[in-house]
Design a protein around this motif. Sequence first.
Motif, PDB file in Angstrom:
ATOM      1  N   LEU A  21     -18.557  27.354  22.006  1.00  0.00           N
ATOM      2  CA  LEU A  21     -17.270  28.257  21.359  1.00  0.00           C
ATOM      3  C   LEU A  21     -16.855  27.748  20.584  1.00  0.00           C
ATOM      4  CD1 LEU A  21     -15.871  30.762  23.342  1.00  0.00           C
ATOM      5  CD2 LEU A  21     -17.828  31.209  22.311  1.00  0.00           C
ATOM      6  N   GLY A  22     -16.225  26.234  20.223  1.00  0.00           N
ATOM      7  CA  GLY A  22     -15.826  25.388  19.355  1.00  0.00           C
ATOM      8  C   GLY A  22     -16.170  25.123  18.796  1.00  0.00           C
ATOM      9  N   VAL A  23     -17.601  24.948  18.210  1.00  0.00           N
ATOM     10  CA  VAL A  23     -18.416  24.639  17.312  1.00  0.00           C
ATOM     11  C   VAL A  23     -18.438  25.804  16.669  1.00  0.00           C
ATOM     12  CG1 VAL A  23     -20.713  23.442  17.218  1.00  0.00           C
ATOM     13  CG2 VAL A  23     -19.403  22.344  18.810  1.00  0.00           C
ATOM     14  N   PHE A  24     -18.750  26.565  17.441  1.00  0.00           N
ATOM     15  CA  PHE A  24     -19.658  27.594  15.991  1.00  0.00           C
ATOM     16  C   PHE A  24     -18.828  28.129  15.636  1.00  0.00           C
ATOM     17  CE2 PHE A  24     -19.768  32.525  16.234  1.00  0.00           C
ATOM     18  CZ  PHE A  24     -20.474  32.889  15.230  1.00  0.00           C
ATOM     19  N   MET A  25     -16.479  28.696  16.473  1.00  0.00           N
ATOM     20  CA  MET A  25     -16.260  28.713  15.402  1.00  0.00           C
ATOM     21  C   MET A  25     -15.486  27.179  14.072  1.00  0.00           C
ATOM     22  SD  MET A  25     -11.886  28.830  16.551  1.00  0.00           S
ATOM     23  CE  MET A  25     -11.275  27.312  16.415  1.00  0.00           C
ATOM     24  N   PHE A  26     -15.888  26.849  14.071  1.00  0.00           N
ATOM     25  CA  PHE A  26     -15.818  25.191  13.054  1.00  0.00           C
ATOM     26  C   PHE A  26     -17.022  25.355  12.279  1.00  0.00           C
ATOM     27  CE2 PHE A  26     -12.734  23.087  16.191  1.00  0.00           C
ATOM     28  CZ  PHE A  26     -11.763  23.623  15.793  1.00  0.00           C
ATOM     29  N   SER A  28     -18.296  28.479  11.351  1.00  0.00           N
ATOM     30  CA  SER A  28     -18.620  29.906  10.573  1.00  0.00           C
ATOM     31  C   SER A  28     -18.023  29.037   9.593  1.00  0.00           C
ATOM     32  CB  SER A  28     -17.832  30.818  11.554  1.00  0.00           C
ATOM     33  OG  SER A  28     -17.903  32.575  10.957  1.00  0.00           O
ATOM     34  N   LYS A  29     -18.581  30.256   8.446  1.00  0.00           N
ATOM     35  CA  LYS A  29     -18.338  30.369   6.935  1.00  0.00           C
ATOM     36  C   LYS A  29     -17.228  31.254   6.887  1.00  0.00           C
ATOM     37  CE  LYS A  29     -19.900  26.237   6.083  1.00  0.00           C
ATOM     38  NZ  LYS A  29     -18.566  25.182   6.680  1.00  0.00           N
TER      39      LYS A  29
END
Length: 141
Positions: A21-26, A28-29
Amino acid sequence: MNWGTKAALGLATFMTFIIVLGVFMFNSKDDALVETDYYEKGINYDQDYNRKEQVRTDHAEPVIATGQETLVLNFKESAKGTIKLMRTSDKSLDRMVPFETDSASRVVIPSASLKKGSWRVIINWQSNEKAYLYEQEISIN
């Protein structure tokens, strides 16, 4: 499998979930909640507030009527300005429409090209050398 192994596997699964979830959040543009002109809006907040209060003082709220194929805005007096149609769910559908009222002090906007659903209408206009700002949520069917 004993309880220690199950606890370790559960903890590892939870940690993996949090990392993903952390990688996905960072990565996300596209974030519709972030304003591109945040600082300018903050600086101009007092002017916007004064224009909204001017609408209340002069009882100049425009009447917005949604029809099958048109969006009609009725003003108390002749006006000239801009209408910003903001789609609350998709920023790419936002539109800015300059307008000038007709002889009946109204503006007619074709709504056939607007997607059905919830929209925020922000009207910024001048009438009798006074500046006004009005916002309203509408639903286009």
